[in-house]
Design a protein around this motif. Sequence first.
Motif, PDB file in Angstrom:
ATOM      1  N   VAL A   1      31.715 -15.443 -13.843  1.00  0.00           N
ATOM      2  CA  VAL A   1      31.339 -15.610 -15.230  1.00  0.00           C
ATOM      3  C   VAL A   1      30.264 -14.345 -15.842  1.00  0.00           C
ATOM      4  O   VAL A   1      30.093 -14.044 -16.672  1.00  0.00           O
ATOM      5  N   GLY A   2      28.869 -14.765 -15.131  1.00  0.00           N
ATOM      6  CA  GLY A   2      28.244 -14.071 -15.409  1.00  0.00           C
ATOM      7  C   GLY A   2      28.342 -12.532 -14.877  1.00  0.00           C
ATOM      8  O   GLY A   2      27.912 -11.790 -15.650  1.00  0.00           O
ATOM      9  N   ALA A   3      29.495 -12.211 -13.804  1.00  0.00           N
ATOM     10  CA  ALA A   3      29.366 -10.420 -13.925  1.00  0.00           C
ATOM     11  C   ALA A   3      29.992 -10.466 -15.061  1.00  0.00           C
ATOM     12  O   ALA A   3      30.328  -9.385 -15.190  1.00  0.00           O
ATOM     13  N   THR A   4      30.806 -11.413 -15.300  1.00  0.00           N
ATOM     14  CA  THR A   4      32.058 -10.805 -16.458  1.00  0.00           C
ATOM     15  C   THR A   4      30.979 -10.288 -17.606  1.00  0.00           C
ATOM     16  O   THR A   4      31.613  -9.396 -18.236  1.00  0.00           O
ATOM     17  N   ALA A   5      30.200 -11.282 -17.833  1.00  0.00           N
ATOM     18  CA  ALA A   5      29.640 -11.599 -19.245  1.00  0.00           C
ATOM     19  C   ALA A   5      29.299 -10.186 -19.173  1.00  0.00           C
ATOM     20  O   ALA A   5      28.371  -9.745 -20.123  1.00  0.00           O
ATOM     21  N   ARG A   6      28.182  -9.811 -18.195  1.00  0.00           N
ATOM     22  CA  ARG A   6      27.832  -8.224 -18.127  1.00  0.00           C
ATOM     23  C   ARG A   6      28.846  -7.316 -18.090  1.00  0.00           C
ATOM     24  O   ARG A   6      28.186  -6.064 -18.895  1.00  0.00           O
ATOM     25  N   LEU A   7      29.438  -7.496 -17.411  1.00  0.00           N
ATOM     26  CA  LEU A   7      30.880  -6.647 -17.638  1.00  0.00           C
ATOM     27  C   LEU A   7      31.145  -6.244 -18.704  1.00  0.00           C
ATOM     28  O   LEU A   7      31.040  -4.638 -19.313  1.00  0.00           O
ATOM     29  N   VAL A   8      31.656  -6.763 -20.187  1.00  0.00           N
ATOM     30  CA  VAL A   8      31.760  -6.522 -21.406  1.00  0.00           C
ATOM     31  C   VAL A   8      30.882  -7.023 -22.029  1.00  0.00           C
ATOM     32  O   VAL A   8      31.580  -6.253 -23.274  1.00  0.00           O
ATOM     33  N   GLY A   9      30.078  -7.166 -21.893  1.00  0.00           N
ATOM     34  CA  GLY A   9      28.232  -7.298 -23.343  1.00  0.00           C
ATOM     35  C   GLY A   9      28.655  -8.779 -23.887  1.00  0.00           C
ATOM     36  O   GLY A   9      27.825  -8.698 -25.154  1.00  0.00           O
ATOM     37  N   VAL A  10      29.608  -9.413 -22.970  1.00  0.00           N
ATOM     38  CA  VAL A  10      29.190 -10.844 -24.637  1.00  0.00           C
ATOM     39  C   VAL A  10      28.114 -11.818 -23.332  1.00  0.00           C
ATOM     40  O   VAL A  10      27.648 -11.707 -21.911  1.00  0.00           O
ATOM     41  N   SER A  11      28.238 -12.870 -23.922  1.00  0.00           N
ATOM     42  CA  SER A  11      27.341 -13.991 -23.037  1.00  0.00           C
ATOM     43  C   SER A  11      28.122 -15.039 -22.377  1.00  0.00           C
ATOM     44  O   SER A  11      29.211 -14.989 -22.775  1.00  0.00           O
ATOM     45  N   VAL A  12      27.746 -15.375 -21.330  1.00  0.00           N
ATOM     46  CA  VAL A  12      28.550 -16.588 -20.252  1.00  0.00           C
ATOM     47  C   VAL A  12      28.683 -17.472 -21.998  1.00  0.00           C
ATOM     48  O   VAL A  12      30.097 -18.213 -21.610  1.00  0.00           O
ATOM     49  N   ARG A  13      27.615 -18.323 -23.181  1.00  0.00           N
ATOM     50  CA  ARG A  13      28.361 -19.391 -23.919  1.00  0.00           C
ATOM     51  C   ARG A  13      29.161 -18.531 -24.738  1.00  0.00           C
ATOM     52  O   ARG A  13      30.565 -19.463 -24.695  1.00  0.00           O
ATOM     53  N   THR A  14      29.561 -17.320 -25.121  1.00  0.00           N
ATOM     54  CA  THR A  14      30.817 -16.640 -25.260  1.00  0.00           C
ATOM     55  C   THR A  14      32.392 -17.545 -24.166  1.00  0.00           C
ATOM     56  O   THR A  14      33.701 -17.089 -25.148  1.00  0.00           O
ATOM     57  N   LEU A  15      32.069 -16.895 -23.305  1.00  0.00           N
ATOM     58  CA  LEU A  15      33.220 -17.033 -22.516  1.00  0.00           C
ATOM     59  C   LEU A  15      33.372 -18.631 -22.133  1.00  0.00           C
ATOM     60  O   LEU A  15      34.725 -18.736 -22.089  1.00  0.00           O
ATOM     61  N   HIS A  16      32.489 -19.253 -22.170  1.00  0.00           N
ATOM     62  CA  HIS A  16      32.936 -20.387 -21.778  1.00  0.00           C
ATOM     63  C   HIS A  16      33.380 -21.141 -23.351  1.00  0.00           C
ATOM     64  O   HIS A  16      34.217 -21.898 -23.088  1.00  0.00           O
ATOM     65  N   HIS A  17      32.876 -20.799 -24.094  1.00  0.00           N
ATOM     66  CA  HIS A  17      33.531 -21.083 -25.446  1.00  0.00           C
ATOM     67  C   HIS A  17      35.700 -20.380 -25.620  1.00  0.00           C
ATOM     68  O   HIS A  17      36.698 -21.359 -26.045  1.00  0.00           O
ATOM     69  N   TYR A  18      35.349 -19.492 -25.177  1.00  0.00           N
ATOM     70  CA  TYR A  18      37.230 -18.486 -25.040  1.00  0.00           C
ATOM     71  C   TYR A  18      37.928 -19.888 -24.217  1.00  0.00           C
ATOM     72  O   TYR A  18      38.727 -19.647 -24.570  1.00  0.00           O
ATOM     73  N   ASP A  19      37.204 -19.970 -22.907  1.00  0.00           N
ATOM     74  CA  ASP A  19      37.786 -20.766 -22.104  1.00  0.00           C
ATOM     75  C   ASP A  19      38.307 -22.107 -23.124  1.00  0.00           C
ATOM     76  O   ASP A  19      39.085 -22.672 -22.732  1.00  0.00           O
ATOM     77  N   GLU A  20      37.409 -22.744 -24.277  1.00  0.00           N
ATOM     78  CA  GLU A  20      37.535 -24.240 -24.024  1.00  0.00           C
ATOM     79  C   GLU A  20      38.649 -24.142 -24.802  1.00  0.00           C
ATOM     80  O   GLU A  20      39.270 -24.961 -25.962  1.00  0.00           O
ATOM     81  N   ILE A  21      38.978 -22.791 -25.783  1.00  0.00           N
ATOM     82  CA  ILE A  21      39.942 -23.043 -27.267  1.00  0.00           C
ATOM     83  C   ILE A  21      41.001 -21.729 -26.754  1.00  0.00           C
ATOM     84  O   ILE A  21      41.298 -22.229 -27.285  1.00  0.00           O
ATOM     85  N   THR A  22      40.835 -21.663 -24.901  1.00  0.00           N
ATOM     86  CA  THR A  22      42.406 -21.563 -24.480  1.00  0.00           C
ATOM     87  C   THR A  22      42.439 -19.932 -24.994  1.00  0.00           C
ATOM     88  O   THR A  22      43.461 -19.547 -24.905  1.00  0.00           O
ATOM     89  N   LEU A  23      41.292 -19.229 -25.254  1.00  0.00           N
ATOM     90  CA  LEU A  23      41.818 -17.816 -25.813  1.00  0.00           C
ATOM     91  C   LEU A  23      41.711 -16.975 -24.623  1.00  0.00           C
ATOM     92  O   LEU A  23      42.593 -16.242 -24.368  1.00  0.00           O
ATOM     93  N   VAL A  24      40.272 -17.166 -24.165  1.00  0.00           N
ATOM     94  CA  VAL A  24      40.606 -16.076 -22.729  1.00  0.00           C
ATOM     95  C   VAL A  24      40.583 -17.563 -21.645  1.00  0.00           C
ATOM     96  O   VAL A  24      38.934 -18.382 -20.846  1.00  0.00           O
ATOM     97  N   VAL A  25      41.500 -17.927 -21.071  1.00  0.00           N
ATOM     98  CA  VAL A  25      41.234 -19.328 -19.698  1.00  0.00           C
ATOM     99  C   VAL A  25      41.015 -17.781 -18.484  1.00  0.00           C
ATOM    100  O   VAL A  25      42.092 -17.376 -18.085  1.00  0.00           O
TER     101      VAL A  25
END
Length: 262
Positions: free
Chosen positions: A15-39
Amino acid sequence: MSEGHTPVGHGELTVGATARLVGVSVRTLHHYDEITLVVPSGRTSAGYRIYTDADIERLHRVLTYRELGFPLEQIATLLDDPTADALTHLRAQRDLLNDRIAALHRMVAAVEDMMNAKKSGISLSAAEQAEIFGDEWRGEEYADEAQERWGDTPQWEQSRKRTAKFTKADWQRIKAETDAFEARLAGAMRAGVAPGSSEANALAEEHRASIENFYDCGYEMQVCLADMYVADPRFTEHYDAVEPGLAAYLRDVIRANAEQQS
């Protein structure tokens, strides 16, 4: 070991490497996972999120829609509902974006107007303007009208640059000199000083010098100003309040001097 630093296999990202790659925060990726937008497709043995190439591709599509202003619920529909008409949604969003762009252009124009106002001349408060020029002075109105009339002329640009450096003391000096000139002009008219005489010509030259506080003023320009003093009722009212008929007299004095200089 934190989730962002858990070792993973080839073609997979934490998740950390992905956040750095696309330029978003880890918290954003966690949120997208929680709402099943990007799991994320995988998990490590410790239960940490693992993103595959397909997950990254979906994430980029989400971020593209977000950049266009789509809400997350609508993005999920566009990505997951096979019956969703993405082209229709995109056209509607394009229209909204064009409206936003137009609004931003208006905001830019308004900011530029404010910048020009700051640079265009009277750097005095309303109270200071009234103190120097009198309660009838309408500085902003006059400045707006002047810019509308002459904003594209070299004289306007010169005036803007010169007056930007004026202090309150400069404006007080100019006002005092103007009042003294108008008093001498009225006295000459009462005394019957004829336009074209040496005394009248000296007054015309004094007037031209006063204009050059603001911009270079040749005789042709001065004659244009003199004609305006009579054509514009506000100028006529100003001069005629000093002495009835003074606006027309000043015009005749300026014209006669310009004719002799040509």
